[in-house]
Design an enzyme around this catalytic site. Structure first.
Site, PDB file in Angstrom:
ATOM      1  N   SER A   1      40.799  45.227  33.214  1.00  0.00           N
ATOM      2  CA  SER A   1      39.812  46.298  33.009  1.00  0.00           C
ATOM      3  C   SER A   1      40.332  47.232  31.935  1.00  0.00           C
ATOM      4  O   SER A   1      41.557  47.421  31.802  1.00  0.00           O
ATOM      5  CB  SER A   1      39.597  47.084  34.303  1.00  0.00           C
TER       6      SER A   1
ATOM      7  N   TYR B   1      43.048  51.578  41.266  1.00  0.00           N
ATOM      8  CA  TYR B   1      42.384  50.453  40.594  1.00  0.00           C
ATOM      9  C   TYR B   1      42.975  50.247  39.193  1.00  0.00           C
ATOM     10  O   TYR B   1      43.321  49.115  38.812  1.00  0.00           O
ATOM     11  CB  TYR B   1      40.881  50.730  40.510  1.00  0.00           C
TER      12      TYR B   1
HETATM   13  P1  NAP Z   1      30.938  42.563  41.577  1.00  0.00           P
HETATM   14  O1  NAP Z   1      29.577  42.415  41.016  1.00  0.00           O
HETATM   15  O2  NAP Z   1      31.205  43.546  42.662  1.00  0.00           O
HETATM   16  O3  NAP Z   1      31.474  41.135  42.031  1.00  0.00           O
HETATM   17  C1  NAP Z   1      32.734  41.027  42.612  1.00  0.00           C
HETATM   18  C2  NAP Z   1      32.935  39.617  43.087  1.00  0.00           C
HETATM   19  O4  NAP Z   1      34.268  39.532  43.625  1.00  0.00           O
HETATM   20  C3  NAP Z   1      31.985  39.207  44.203  1.00  0.00           C
HETATM   21  O5  NAP Z   1      31.647  37.849  44.023  1.00  0.00           O
HETATM   22  C4  NAP Z   1      32.839  39.376  45.455  1.00  0.00           C
HETATM   23  O6  NAP Z   1      32.491  38.470  46.489  1.00  0.00           O
HETATM   24  C5  NAP Z   1      34.190  38.986  44.935  1.00  0.00           C
HETATM   25  N1  NAP Z   1      35.285  39.498  45.736  1.00  0.00           N
HETATM   26  C6  NAP Z   1      35.641  40.769  46.008  1.00  0.00           C
HETATM   27  N2  NAP Z   1      36.728  40.809  46.776  1.00  0.00           N
HETATM   28  C7  NAP Z   1      37.076  39.520  47.007  1.00  0.00           C
HETATM   29  C8  NAP Z   1      38.107  38.888  47.726  1.00  0.00           C
HETATM   30  N3  NAP Z   1      39.030  39.600  48.398  1.00  0.00           N
HETATM   31  N4  NAP Z   1      38.165  37.540  47.741  1.00  0.00           N
HETATM   32  C9  NAP Z   1      37.254  36.800  47.084  1.00  0.00           C
HETATM   33  N5  NAP Z   1      36.239  37.341  46.391  1.00  0.00           N
HETATM   34  C10 NAP Z   1      36.157  38.679  46.356  1.00  0.00           C
HETATM   35  O7  NAP Z   1      31.988  42.980  40.439  1.00  0.00           O
HETATM   36  P2  NAP Z   1      32.066  42.661  38.873  1.00  0.00           P
HETATM   37  O8  NAP Z   1      31.693  43.886  38.159  1.00  0.00           O
HETATM   38  O9  NAP Z   1      31.419  41.373  38.547  1.00  0.00           O
HETATM   39  O10 NAP Z   1      33.660  42.535  38.744  1.00  0.00           O
HETATM   40  C11 NAP Z   1      34.324  41.309  38.513  1.00  0.00           C
HETATM   41  C12 NAP Z   1      35.707  41.638  37.959  1.00  0.00           C
HETATM   42  O11 NAP Z   1      35.561  42.411  36.768  1.00  0.00           O
HETATM   43  C13 NAP Z   1      36.556  42.487  38.905  1.00  0.00           C
HETATM   44  O12 NAP Z   1      37.889  42.027  38.869  1.00  0.00           O
HETATM   45  C14 NAP Z   1      36.448  43.880  38.321  1.00  0.00           C
HETATM   46  O13 NAP Z   1      37.558  44.688  38.632  1.00  0.00           O
HETATM   47  C15 NAP Z   1      36.355  43.570  36.846  1.00  0.00           C
HETATM   48  N6  NAP Z   1      35.770  44.637  36.031  1.00  0.00           N
HETATM   49  C16 NAP Z   1      34.467  45.012  36.184  1.00  0.00           C
HETATM   50  C17 NAP Z   1      33.963  46.050  35.403  1.00  0.00           C
HETATM   51  C18 NAP Z   1      32.539  46.531  35.515  1.00  0.00           C
HETATM   52  O14 NAP Z   1      32.204  47.579  34.918  1.00  0.00           O
HETATM   53  N7  NAP Z   1      31.663  45.854  36.215  1.00  0.00           N
HETATM   54  C19 NAP Z   1      34.788  46.688  34.476  1.00  0.00           C
HETATM   55  C20 NAP Z   1      36.107  46.287  34.364  1.00  0.00           C
HETATM   56  C21 NAP Z   1      36.591  45.246  35.137  1.00  0.00           C
HETATM   57  P3  NAP Z   1      31.531  38.811  47.733  1.00  0.00           P
HETATM   58  O15 NAP Z   1      30.464  39.738  47.234  1.00  0.00           O
HETATM   59  O16 NAP Z   1      31.048  37.470  48.168  1.00  0.00           O
HETATM   60  O17 NAP Z   1      32.373  39.506  48.751  1.00  0.00           O
END
Ligand code: NAP
Length: 246
Positions: A141, A155
């Site tokens: 991130s 985080y």
């Molecule tokens: P999201 O829409 O909340 O999706 C998160 C995914 O991770 C879901 O499929 C969830 O599964 C899964 N997950 C969470 N905890 C888990 C665990 N303990 N074991 C297995 N699966 C787990 O989030 P996103 O925005 O796509 O984020 C994906 C990645 O990008 C993350 O690492 C996040 O930190 C990073 N990121 C996101 C942003 C942003 O602005 N969106 C920015 C920087 C970095 P379930 O729902 O089935 O539980």
């Protein structure tokens, strides 16, 4: 001809689901999720419509027994792994360090750091045994650079650990032609912000981004897929910002 096999953690929503969708013309897919089976099944249906073979791999990446189930499902379906997209991750409510509990920090680091490292460990063991290289893309991130003070330093610190891990692991496995990189998304329009208690966070922060907008999950997925591909065959040990300049 069989396709390369990509394991995506957290493929039921957001960046993971978008990566599955865009990878589906080129890869067979092992799709991990923790709780949202419907989301993972929908991602699989879309991918299968593009010709990908898919297997759902339920499990919490922070639990040893679940990691075993995930890799068992992958091996049973495909017998190999070529790419790991280490994407599963969480945020928590905005808080200052003085209001954070030890339980919160333990959960954050268990999922975002230790879970990701041990998922990578299992991928490396298999890729080394296969003997023909591979790619691991860790999802970090921009918070790793920014620190996220007054929001969630836990985080941000967990993602900084991922960037350091990316560099270190890449050195360990480069001679095996296993490339290890990380992608640092910025403000991306997914449900993660609502899960952190602020559904309109991406809209609130978008004007502060040099490009004056939030990014899409697909824009991050495109970077992930480039790093996974042979087009990035000499790229390892580095991080790629997908942040609109933030
Ligand atoms: P999201 O829409 O909340 O999706 C998160 C995914 O991770 C879901 O499929 C969830 O599964 C899964 N997950 C969470 N905890 C888990 C665990 N303990 N074991 C297995 N699966 C787990 O989030 P996103 O925005 O796509 O984020 C994906 C990645 O990008 C993350 O690492 C996040 O930190 C990073 N990121 C996101 C942003 C942003 O602005 N969106 C920015 C920087 C970095 P379930 O729902 O089935 O539980």
């Amino acid at each position: 001809m069989s396709r390369p096999v990509m394991l995506i953690t957290g493929a039921s929503a957001g960046i993971g689901a978008a990566t599955a969708r865009l990878a589906s013309p080129d890869y067979d897919l092992a799709l991990n999720y923790r709780s949202d089976r419907d989301g993972a099944a929908a991602a699989a249906r879309l991918a299968e419509a593009e010709g990908a073979r898919c297997v759902l791999c339920p499990g919490d990446v922070s639990r040893a027994e679940d990691r075993a189930v995930i890799y068992d499902a992958l091996e049973h379906a495909f017998g190999r792994i070529d790419v790991l997209v280490n994407n599963a991750g969480i945020v928590d409510q905005s808080a200052k360090l003085t209001d954070m509990t030890e339980d919160r920090l333990t959960r954050m680091f268990n999922i975002n750091v230790i879970g990701a490292m041990l998922m990578a460990k299992e991928a490396v063991i298999r890729m080394q045994a296969q003997g023909d290289g591979g790619a691991i893309i860790n999802i970090s991130s921009a918070a790793a650079r920014l620190g996220s003070g007054n929001q969630y330093v836990d985080y941000a610190a967990s993602k900084a650990a991922i960037d350091t891990f990316t560099k270190g692991l890449s050195d360990e496995v480069a001679a095996d032609n296993i490339r290890v990189t990380s992608v640092r998304p910025g403000i991306i329009d997914t449900a993660i912000h609502a899960k952190g208690g602020e559904p309109d966070r991406a809209d609130r922060l978008a004007p502060m981004v040099p490009m004056r907008r939030k990014g899409t999950a697909e824009e991050v997925a495109e970077a992930i897929l480039w790093l996974a591909s042979q087009k990035a065959s000499y790229v390892t040990g580095t991080t790629l910002d997908v942040t609109g300049g933030r």
